[in-house]
Design an enzyme around this catalytic site. Structure first.
Site, PDB file in Angstrom:
ATOM      1  N   CYS A 168       0.825  -1.207   0.000  1.00 36.99           N
ATOM      2  CA  CYS A 168       0.000   0.000   0.000  1.00 36.99           C
ATOM      3  C   CYS A 168       0.860   1.257   0.000  1.00 36.99           C
ATOM      4  CB  CYS A 168      -0.908  -0.024   1.227  1.00 36.99           C
ATOM      5  SG  CYS A 168      -1.897   1.459   1.411  1.00 36.99           S
ATOM      6  N   CYS A 216      -0.352   4.136   2.143  1.00 34.37           N
ATOM      7  CA  CYS A 216      -0.091   3.967   3.583  1.00 34.37           C
ATOM      8  C   CYS A 216       1.384   4.197   3.914  1.00 34.37           C
ATOM      9  CB  CYS A 216      -0.431   2.548   4.034  1.00 34.37           C
ATOM     10  SG  CYS A 216      -1.956   1.889   3.395  1.00 34.37           S
ATOM     11  N   ASP A 217       2.288   3.632   3.133  1.00 33.14           N
ATOM     12  CA  ASP A 217       3.700   3.554   3.536  1.00 33.14           C
ATOM     13  C   ASP A 217       4.651   4.389   2.689  1.00 33.14           C
ATOM     14  OD1 ASP A 217       2.907   1.693   5.462  1.00 33.14           O
ATOM     15  OD2 ASP A 217       3.126   0.019   4.071  1.00 33.14           O
TER      16      ASP A 217
END
Ligand code: NAP
Length: 308
Positions: free
Chosen positions: A136, A139-140
């Site tokens: 993701c 997200c990261d």
């Protein structure tokens, strides 16, 4: 005869979408049960830090967010059963859910059973997950400012993740197993024009390497049969998702395995609604899942109220 429980609504799935649907539905006064196959949490529970969920300026761990959501659901009065749904069948204008434990009769169903990112199943992928391997970018990606990353895949997800990462990282490799992208032309063209995105065609990753964190990815060119290695700080795997819809058979209209809904989260079957990652949707995030869930609960309430 198996035990049969009767409710106005059954929410299937205990991730962020399911818990939110439960909270909203209880507040609408619906008699409901939430079915989770294992511990509640879904994919959210596995996220190390969620920095883009509104309201948490320092970020929040997925486990903590799920713990709070579960607490909120319990405080609101959501009841939970541990059961895995195996089949849903129509029964005199209502729905019968067959599970591994018992049966449920219900007027409405909200499906929030999620999807799982497809794994590459290569050495290093599992060991380095959370230490450079991610599924993701939204997200990261933030952690890779000024660094070098690789994105695996050639679909819309891979190309959109590469574009997103190219504004953060210094260099982005897109490693694709063919010489043509599956992604839509508009988005593909944008990525092909980005100077810091480099495509590596006809190539599959064979190993993700590193001791405590990712340092490189080993590659195999399927046309030339050459092996190589490219140094990277992170690997983003974007080779598709596997929706958890196998148990539905051909009951509901699916697109690429995901549940098709309208904007009120109605599926092709009356009284069955869907929310979250299992839905055919352009963005799979906690923020979108809980938004879907609120709409699904509202729709389920209206559906049940008309039939009381
Ligand atoms: P996808 O379209 O299924 O693409 C997966 C990509 O990964 C393909 O390029 C595929 O290669 C490659 N791949 C699959 N298995 C692999 C493996 N084992 N090793 C190496 N490469 C592998 O998945 P997605 O990109 O996640 O998209 C899923 C769905 O969501 C699609 O319908 C997509 O259009 C949609 N989506 C839409 C948007 C948007 O509209 N904004 C954004 C994201 C996703 P091949 O091309 O050779 O098969």
């Amino acid at each position: 005869m198996p035990e049969v429980k009767d409710h106005e609504l059954v929410v299937v799935g205990g991730g962020a979408a399911g818990l939110t649907a439960g909270i909203y539905a209880v507040r609408y006064g619906l008699d409901l049960v939430l079915l989770a196959a294992g511990a509640p949490g879904g994919q959210t529970a596995t996220a190390t830090t969620i920095e883009n969920f509104p309201g948490f300026p320092e970020g929040i761990s997925g486990a903590e967010l799920i713990m709070r959501l579960t607490q909120q659901a319990q405080n609101t009065g959501v009841s939970f059963d541990s059961a895995e749904v195996q089949q849903i069948v129509p029964d005199q204008g209502r729905w019968r859910l067959l599970t591994d434990v018992r049966e449920y009769m219900t007027t409405a169903v909200i499906l929030t059973v999620g999807a799982s990112p497809r794994r590459l199943k290569i050495p290093g992928e599992r060991d380095l997950f959370g230490r450079g391997v991610s599924y993701c970018a939204t997200c990261d990606g933030f952690f890779y400012r000024g660094q070098t990353v690789a994105v695996i895949g050639g679909g819309n997800s891979a190309v959109e993740e590469a574009l997103y990462l190219s504004d953060i990282a210094e260099k982005v490799y897109v490693i694709h197993r063919r010489d043509e992208l599956r992604a839509e032309k508009v988005v593909a063209d944008r990525a092909l024009r980005k100077p810091n995105i480099q495509f590596i065609w006809d190539t599959v990753p064979t190993e993700i390497r590193g001791e405590d964190a990712v340092t490189s990815v080993a590659l195999h060119n399927k046309k030339t049969e050459e092996d190589s290695e490219v140094a990277v700080d992170g690997v983003f795997v974007a080779v598709g998702y596997e929706p958890n819809t196998g148990f539905l058979g051909d009951l509901i209209e699916l697109r690429d395995g995901f549940i098709v809904t309208d904007q009120r989260m109605r599926t092709s079957q009356p009284g069955i609604f869907a929310a979250g990652d299992v839905r055919d949707t352009p963005l799979r995030q906690v923020a979108t899942a809980v938004g879907d869930a609120a709409i699904a609960a509202d729709s389920a309430y209206r559906y049940v109220a008309e039939r009381r």
